[in-house]
Design an enzyme around this catalytic site. Sequence first.
Site, PDB file in Angstrom:
ATOM      1  N   ASP A 176      20.707 -38.872   0.691  1.00  0.00           N
ATOM      2  CA  ASP A 176      21.511 -37.937   1.575  1.00  0.00           C
ATOM      3  C   ASP A 176      21.132 -36.714   1.432  1.00  0.00           C
ATOM      4  O   ASP A 176      21.255 -35.645   2.140  1.00  0.00           O
ATOM      5  CB  ASP A 176      23.115 -37.937   1.597  1.00  0.00           C
ATOM      6  CG  ASP A 176      23.485 -39.298   2.021  1.00  0.00           C
ATOM      7  OD1 ASP A 176      23.000 -39.591   3.172  1.00  0.00           O
ATOM      8  OD2 ASP A 176      24.313 -39.832   1.518  1.00  0.00           O
ATOM      9  N   HIS A 221      25.115 -41.395  -7.554  1.00  0.00           N
ATOM     10  CA  HIS A 221      25.061 -42.557  -6.851  1.00  0.00           C
ATOM     11  C   HIS A 221      25.799 -43.409  -7.889  1.00  0.00           C
ATOM     12  O   HIS A 221      25.686 -43.724  -8.761  1.00  0.00           O
ATOM     13  CB  HIS A 221      23.815 -43.144  -6.360  1.00  0.00           C
ATOM     14  CG  HIS A 221      23.904 -43.992  -5.478  1.00  0.00           C
ATOM     15  ND1 HIS A 221      24.023 -45.307  -5.672  1.00  0.00           N
ATOM     16  CD2 HIS A 221      23.578 -43.925  -3.888  1.00  0.00           C
ATOM     17  CE1 HIS A 221      24.112 -45.982  -4.354  1.00  0.00           C
ATOM     18  NE2 HIS A 221      23.781 -45.281  -3.395  1.00  0.00           N
TER      19      HIS A 221
HETATM   20  N1  COA Z   1      28.092 -33.842  -8.572  1.00  0.00           N
HETATM   21  C1  COA Z   1      28.610 -33.623  -9.766  1.00  0.00           C
HETATM   22  N2  COA Z   1      28.945 -34.424 -10.777  1.00  0.00           N
HETATM   23  C2  COA Z   1      28.824 -35.662 -10.257  1.00  0.00           C
HETATM   24  C3  COA Z   1      28.373 -36.171  -8.950  1.00  0.00           C
HETATM   25  C4  COA Z   1      28.015 -35.036  -8.196  1.00  0.00           C
HETATM   26  N3  COA Z   1      27.533 -35.381  -7.039  1.00  0.00           N
HETATM   27  N4  COA Z   1      28.197 -37.353  -8.983  1.00  0.00           N
HETATM   28  C5  COA Z   1      28.666 -37.820 -10.147  1.00  0.00           C
HETATM   29  N5  COA Z   1      28.861 -36.732 -11.093  1.00  0.00           N
HETATM   30  C6  COA Z   1      29.316 -36.959 -12.300  1.00  0.00           C
HETATM   31  C7  COA Z   1      30.722 -37.478 -12.293  1.00  0.00           C
HETATM   32  O1  COA Z   1      31.689 -36.434 -11.967  1.00  0.00           O
HETATM   33  C8  COA Z   1      30.974 -38.080 -13.608  1.00  0.00           C
HETATM   34  O2  COA Z   1      31.054 -37.174 -14.483  1.00  0.00           O
HETATM   35  P1  COA Z   1      32.049 -37.472 -15.863  1.00  0.00           P
HETATM   36  O3  COA Z   1      31.562 -38.431 -16.589  1.00  0.00           O
HETATM   37  O4  COA Z   1      31.835 -36.046 -16.407  1.00  0.00           O
HETATM   38  O5  COA Z   1      33.373 -37.538 -15.456  1.00  0.00           O
HETATM   39  C9  COA Z   1      29.374 -38.674 -13.899  1.00  0.00           C
HETATM   40  O6  COA Z   1      28.633 -37.877 -13.071  1.00  0.00           O
HETATM   41  C10 COA Z   1      29.374 -40.013 -13.428  1.00  0.00           C
HETATM   42  O7  COA Z   1      29.925 -40.196 -12.225  1.00  0.00           O
HETATM   43  P2  COA Z   1      29.825 -41.791 -11.487  1.00  0.00           P
HETATM   44  O8  COA Z   1      30.928 -42.537 -12.291  1.00  0.00           O
HETATM   45  O9  COA Z   1      28.469 -42.492 -11.559  1.00  0.00           O
HETATM   46  O10 COA Z   1      30.047 -41.500  -9.823  1.00  0.00           O
HETATM   47  P3  COA Z   1      30.816 -42.489  -8.865  1.00  0.00           P
HETATM   48  O11 COA Z   1      30.137 -44.066  -8.985  1.00  0.00           O
HETATM   49  O12 COA Z   1      32.302 -42.264  -9.261  1.00  0.00           O
HETATM   50  O13 COA Z   1      30.720 -41.674  -7.633  1.00  0.00           O
HETATM   51  C11 COA Z   1      29.590 -40.863  -5.697  1.00  0.00           C
HETATM   52  C12 COA Z   1      29.317 -42.117  -7.016  1.00  0.00           C
HETATM   53  C13 COA Z   1      28.388 -40.948  -4.830  1.00  0.00           C
HETATM   54  C14 COA Z   1      30.831 -40.924  -4.936  1.00  0.00           C
HETATM   55  C15 COA Z   1      29.491 -39.479  -6.078  1.00  0.00           C
HETATM   56  O14 COA Z   1      28.277 -39.299  -6.969  1.00  0.00           O
HETATM   57  C16 COA Z   1      29.546 -38.362  -5.388  1.00  0.00           C
HETATM   58  O15 COA Z   1      30.682 -37.965  -4.878  1.00  0.00           O
HETATM   59  N6  COA Z   1      28.333 -37.894  -4.920  1.00  0.00           N
HETATM   60  C17 COA Z   1      28.577 -36.819  -3.984  1.00  0.00           C
HETATM   61  C18 COA Z   1      28.419 -37.506  -2.350  1.00  0.00           C
HETATM   62  C19 COA Z   1      27.242 -38.148  -2.021  1.00  0.00           C
HETATM   63  O16 COA Z   1      26.285 -37.503  -1.991  1.00  0.00           O
HETATM   64  N7  COA Z   1      27.683 -39.356  -1.490  1.00  0.00           N
HETATM   65  C20 COA Z   1      26.377 -40.060  -1.134  1.00  0.00           C
HETATM   66  C21 COA Z   1      26.195 -41.432  -1.689  1.00  0.00           C
HETATM   67  S1  COA Z   1      24.627 -42.098  -1.241  1.00  0.00           S
END
Ligand code: COA
Length: 382
Positions: free
Chosen positions: A319, A265
């Site tokens: 979710d 998140h």
């Molecule tokens: N699975 C695996 N790795 C994840 C992850 C996930 N669901 N979410 C974040 N990470 C990793 C990123 O790849 C990043 O790794 P790195 O530092 O090695 O590059 C690190 O954790 C930090 O990520 P962050 O910058 O905090 O994520 P974001 O703000 O860009 O993205 C989301 C947030 C929600 C888009 C992302 O977590 C995601 O795509 N989640 C899956 C979809 C989902 O469940 N969405 C509903 C949200 S309520």
Amino acid sequence: MSETTYEYSPGLAGVPCAKSSVCYLDGSIGKLQYRGYPIEALAESCTYEEVAHLLLIGELPKAAELAAFDALLRKARAVPATVLGTLKSLPATTHPMTALSIGVSSLAAHIHGDHQKSAAFRRDAAIQLVAKLPTIVAAWERVRSGKEPISPNSALAHAANFLYMLDGKEPDALVAHTMDVALVLHAEHQMNASTFAARVTGSTLADPSTTMASAIGALSGPLHGGANEEVLKMIATIPASSPDTIRAWAEDRLAKKAKISGFGHREYKVKDPRASILQNLSMQVFAKFGATPDYGMATELEKQMATLTGAKGVYPNVDFYSGILYSKLGIATDLFTPIFAIARISGWLAHWLEQLEDNRIFRPNQIWTGSADRNVTQLAAR
Ligand code: COA
């Protein structure tokens, strides 16, 4: 060409875009409050109608205020025949989020008034939209299966009536309560992509239905509302339920830099408090109606992910368990995101109302990366 230098934050991460008193969120410690009330207490003690009042009017209602607000909601549930006609004209394969977006856009032809000047009209429009969203979602579910839409039942509360309109049966009390709590948990969540979309569209002084259709469009993507749909599809691809298999599957996915749906998140760096509440609710539903294998896989995946990605602050979000729960309630997978919208409409509208109280049209800037001052060569000479 002179260019002012701005600090660039991809995805506007951490950039404030409004002053707001709707929702407080501190993702570092998992603290979520609607207008100052903790989400745990709201989920425990308040119905969705009370929470909608809190978000739209600003305070939890007294008994008489709730009765009046609820009566307005119940009265506003039916949607015009032309909106139902529009839904009936769509191909049955249309995704329910697309149908919802079209249905809500078409409400613009029916919900009109002076939203720029009249606070009373804005409030009325907000109540109409909260009341009508479940009717559109349920109507599309019926229409796409070749059935007639079911009229709203004014004897039932908001969540129970939505379930009733899907199949014409009054839902079991625990099922209705579960849906009600799920709506409370999804009603608002600070400045996420769909709320921002509502604020941006609202800031142009677009009408309320069009503004909500804009938010619905933003919610439809798999990185936002669509994630709970993805969780079930993802769990179905895990070849077996043993801890070793689940860990190997997760490691493989992470090695390929693929995101694990339902985890991570932008704001939360601990487990989303809404995920914990939904998980507890799931336990009650499973105790009454039987467990589901998906739940066992999900809890094991959560355990494995804690050691694989916990250090990065990647934990289950709302979710992760909502899809598993909805599926146990017999709800079609592609209705999960529309249900999110049915809940979140109160939050979007609260932000829209707040935006219009002190509006300035959104007009951000950019970091220029292109060429400039180029000469146009005539077509024949290019
Ligand atoms: N699975 C695996 N790795 C994840 C992850 C996930 N669901 N979410 C974040 N990470 C990793 C990123 O790849 C990043 O790794 P790195 O530092 O090695 O590059 C690190 O954790 C930090 O990520 P962050 O910058 O905090 O994520 P974001 O703000 O860009 O993205 C989301 C947030 C929600 C888009 C992302 O977590 C995601 O795509 N989640 C899956 C979809 C989902 O469940 N969405 C509903 C949200 S309520």
